[in-house]
Scaffold this motif. Structure first.
Motif, mmCIF file in Angstrom:
data_model
loop_
_atom_site.group_PDB
_atom_site.id
_atom_site.type_symbol
_atom_site.label_atom_id
_atom_site.label_comp_id
_atom_site.label_asym_id
_atom_site.label_seq_id
_atom_site.Cartn_x
_atom_site.Cartn_y
_atom_site.Cartn_z
ATOM 1 N N VAL A 22 0.847 -1.191 0.000
ATOM 2 C CA VAL A 22 0.000 0.000 0.000
ATOM 3 C C VAL A 22 0.880 1.237 0.000
ATOM 4 O O VAL A 22 2.026 1.205 0.444
ATOM 5 N N SER A 23 0.343 2.314 -0.500
ATOM 6 C CA SER A 23 1.005 3.609 -0.471
ATOM 7 C C SER A 23 0.487 4.363 0.749
ATOM 8 O O SER A 23 -0.725 4.477 0.943
ATOM 9 N N VAL A 24 1.398 4.848 1.576
ATOM 10 C CA VAL A 24 1.027 5.533 2.814
ATOM 11 C C VAL A 24 1.258 7.035 2.649
ATOM 12 O O VAL A 24 2.304 7.461 2.152
ATOM 13 N N LEU A 45 -1.898 -4.838 9.333
ATOM 14 C CA LEU A 45 -0.543 -4.892 9.863
ATOM 15 C C LEU A 45 0.416 -4.713 8.694
ATOM 16 O O LEU A 45 0.341 -5.450 7.714
ATOM 17 N N LEU A 46 1.292 -3.724 8.802
ATOM 18 C CA LEU A 46 2.277 -3.433 7.765
ATOM 19 C C LEU A 46 3.673 -3.757 8.265
ATOM 20 O O LEU A 46 3.951 -3.679 9.458
ATOM 21 N N ASP A 60 -3.283 8.127 5.622
ATOM 22 C CA ASP A 60 -4.156 7.768 4.510
ATOM 23 C C ASP A 60 -3.492 6.618 3.779
ATOM 24 O O ASP A 60 -2.303 6.674 3.464
ATOM 25 N N ILE A 61 -4.262 5.578 3.516
ATOM 26 C CA ILE A 61 -3.749 4.378 2.877
ATOM 27 C C ILE A 61 -4.345 4.278 1.481
ATOM 28 O O ILE A 61 -5.573 4.188 1.329
ATOM 29 N N ASP A 62 -3.498 4.333 0.452
ATOM 30 C CA ASP A 62 -3.915 4.126 -0.935
ATOM 31 C C ASP A 62 -3.582 2.695 -1.305
ATOM 32 O O ASP A 62 -2.460 2.240 -1.082
#
Length: 93
Positions: A22-24, A45-46, A60-62
């Protein structure tokens, strides 16, 4: 063919192909790509990345791979420990 690679700071120095990432963003600014370890209905969980976010940070999570229900999700950091960066979906952002 183009492949995407992300550095996972907790694992070996060898780059690995990524299948879920994901892009944060923080306050509208890109913070980087993070590998997804687990997605739950309450959050995700990242893996650790270049930036270590403190607990309470709103992100924001893209999701370019459409693993999440919406194109962009608001999340809050609830834990940052050796297992990774734990995010929760707050009721309102």
């Amino acid at each position: 063919m183009c492949e995407h690679f992300i550095v996972d700071w907790q694992e070996s120095s060898e780059s690995k192909p990524v299948c879920a990432y994901v892009s944060v963003r923080m306050q509208g600014r890109k913070a980087g790509l993070y590998r997804v370890k687990q997605v739950m209905h309450t959050g995700m969980l990242l893996s650790h990345g270049a930036i270590s976010f403190p607990v309470g940070t709103r992100l924001d999570i893209d999701d370019p791979q459409s693993n999440l229900p919406g194109a962009r999700q608001c999340a809050q950091v609830v834990a940052n420990d050796q297992s990774g960066l734990s995010l929760a979906w707050p009721a309102a952002c």
